[in-house]
Design a protein around this motif. Structure first.
Motif, mmCIF file in Angstrom:
data_model
loop_
_atom_site.group_PDB
_atom_site.id
_atom_site.type_symbol
_atom_site.label_atom_id
_atom_site.label_comp_id
_atom_site.label_asym_id
_atom_site.label_seq_id
_atom_site.Cartn_x
_atom_site.Cartn_y
_atom_site.Cartn_z
ATOM 1 N N CYS A 85 -3.582 12.914 6.160
ATOM 2 C CA CYS A 85 -3.467 11.451 6.029
ATOM 3 C C CYS A 85 -2.018 11.082 5.747
ATOM 4 N N ALA A 86 -1.684 9.839 6.139
ATOM 5 C CA ALA A 86 -0.323 9.329 5.916
ATOM 6 C C ALA A 86 -0.193 8.893 4.467
ATOM 7 N N ILE A 87 0.877 9.316 3.804
ATOM 8 C CA ILE A 87 1.129 8.911 2.416
ATOM 9 C C ILE A 87 2.611 8.565 2.276
ATOM 10 N N SER A 88 2.878 7.437 1.629
ATOM 11 C CA SER A 88 4.261 6.998 1.428
ATOM 12 C C SER A 88 4.976 7.916 0.440
ATOM 13 N N ILE A 109 -1.541 8.578 -4.789
ATOM 14 C CA ILE A 109 -2.658 8.615 -3.840
ATOM 15 C C ILE A 109 -3.878 7.915 -4.427
ATOM 16 N N ALA A 160 -9.683 7.081 -1.553
ATOM 17 C CA ALA A 160 -10.267 6.118 -0.605
ATOM 18 C C ALA A 160 -11.449 6.712 0.130
ATOM 19 N N GLY A 161 -11.433 8.018 0.393
ATOM 20 C CA GLY A 161 -12.500 8.645 1.179
ATOM 21 C C GLY A 161 -12.491 10.140 0.946
ATOM 22 N N LEU A 196 -10.798 12.816 2.315
ATOM 23 C CA LEU A 196 -9.576 13.596 2.160
ATOM 24 C C LEU A 196 -8.869 13.277 0.838
ATOM 25 N N THR A 197 -8.704 11.997 0.597
ATOM 26 C CA THR A 197 -8.017 11.615 -0.641
ATOM 27 C C THR A 197 -8.877 11.997 -1.858
ATOM 28 N N GLY A 198 -10.200 12.051 -1.656
ATOM 29 C CA GLY A 198 -11.093 12.505 -2.736
ATOM 30 C C GLY A 198 -10.829 13.970 -3.071
ATOM 31 N N LEU A 257 -0.795 -1.572 -4.050
ATOM 32 C CA LEU A 257 -0.175 -0.268 -3.739
ATOM 33 C C LEU A 257 1.178 -0.416 -3.045
ATOM 34 N N GLU A 273 1.494 -0.927 7.022
ATOM 35 C CA GLU A 273 0.669 0.284 7.128
ATOM 36 C C GLU A 273 -0.253 0.143 8.313
ATOM 37 N N ARG A 274 -0.304 1.124 9.148
ATOM 38 C CA ARG A 274 -1.276 1.160 10.237
ATOM 39 C C ARG A 274 -1.964 2.513 10.202
#
Ligand SMILES: Cc1cc2nc3c(=O)[nH]c(=O)nc-3n(C[C@H](O)[C@H](O)[C@H](O)COP(=O)(O)OP(=O)(O)OC[C@H]3O[C@@H](n4cnc5c(N)ncnc54)[C@H](O)[C@@H]3O)c2cc1C
Ligand code: FES
Length: 281
Positions: free
Chosen positions: A59-62, A77, A80-81, A83-85, A123, A241-242
């Motif tokens: 996933c994209a992370i700033s 982070i 949200a779902g 992966l981030t979980g 965020l 963000e896209r």
């Protein structure tokens, strides 16, 4: 970063291993991660990385830290779902894959000598911290720096201790807004990020504006700026963000009309977006 550089650097296609040095809870949904890479990331403020959990996805992370000479990467982070979980379940000593840095960020030199207004909703403060950190560390090179942050409630605010330190610097003003106190203790202001703009007394000719937050925020901040100041569209930067997948202009997931957000963004001048209303929708 040019496409030639992107082609030349295998770190953009193959994740390199990054060791988590520290994890901290910022809110109930957001965690701060400090990682060590095998070499300096060499990023511009506003760029992002693709974070890989081997066997699961990316996933994209700033990038939230300013440019640095050491091998450190800082990220925030939100859970949200899937992966981030999984990333939220990791701890110091675990490893992640990192590709990047990607995209067009901010050229700090362009801000030298300018007054700067930064508006960060939710965020949005995470990527803009990578711009604010070097600006505030070197604040003598800039004019007046004003940061307006917005969060729904005090429980969702980010980096408050750091913001308090920034506020003590000469020529730096930090205005923290929440939509509602939600009956929690709060020493900032209550209202939307648009509320303080009219009273700032900006000098439109000297000011550069930077925005990052939920899309609805852009519309109302731009209206308020237009009502009071008429800052030229070339001097307003919007960090968008896209959905992104490849990060290198190949998959088309991030496309807005003919623009590839992963390469031509995520930082755009408002003058580049005015003809693409869907970009700000
Ligand atoms: C340039 C860029 C920078 C980003 N920086 C950060 C960051 O610093 N910190 C952070 O926590 N997140 C950031 N994101 C968003 C992050 O990439 C997504 O939250 C992540 O991909 C969700 O993955 P997941 O598998 O956990 O959730 P998924 O199961 O894929 O999605 C869970 C939920 O999140 C939503 N979602 C997924 N991707 C996005 C997205 N790009 N934007 C908005 N909603 C999304 C889905 O619609 C769904 O509702 C950034 C995204 C981009 C494109
Ligand atoms: S994320 Fe694949 S083209 Fe931009």
């Amino acid at each position: 970063m040019s496409s030639a550089q992107q082609t030349a650097d295998p770190g953009l296609y193959l994740p390199r291993s990054a060791r988590i040095e520290a994890v901290a809870d910022l809110t109930a949904r957001e965690k701060f991660f400090r990682l060590t890479l095998d070499r300096p990331l060499g990023h511009q403020p506003g760029q992002f990385v693709m974070v890989t959990v081997p066997g699961m996805g990316e996933c994209a992370i700033s990038i939230t830290c300013g440019p640095r000479e050491d091998n450190i990467l800082e990220m925030v982070i939100r859970k949200a779902g899937n992966l981030t979980g999984v990333i939220h379940g990791l701890k110091a000593g675990d490893t992640l894959g990192v590709r990047g840095p990607f995209g067009r960020g901010f050229d700090l030199a362009e801000f030298h000598g300018r007054d700067v207004l930064v508006v960060a909703g939710g965020l949005g403060l995470v990527p803009l911290r990578s711009l604010l950190t070097p600006m505030i560390a070197d604040h003598g090179r800039f004019g007046r720096i004003t940061l307006i942050t917005g969060a729904r409630t005090p429980a969702e605010t980010l980096f408050r201790e750091e913001l308090a330190r920034w506020r003590e610097k000469d020529n730096v003003e930090v205005i923290e807004m929440v939509d509602s106190t939600a009956h929690l203790p709060w020493d900032g202001r209550v209202g939307l990020v648009t509320t303080p703009i009219g009273a700032l007394g900006l000098d439109a000719a000297r000011t550069t504006v930077v925005l990052c937050g939920p899309p609805v925020m852009y519309k109302f901040v731009l209206l308020e700026l237009d009502r009071h100041y008429h800052v030229p569209a070339e001097r307003i930067f919007i960090d968008l963000e896209r959905r992104m997948r490849c990060g290198v202009g190949k998959c088309g997931h991030c496309q807005i009309n003919q623009a590839y957000c992963c390469q031509q963004g995520p930082v755009f001048r408002y003058s580049e977006l005015r003809d693409f209303p869907e970009a700000l929708a």
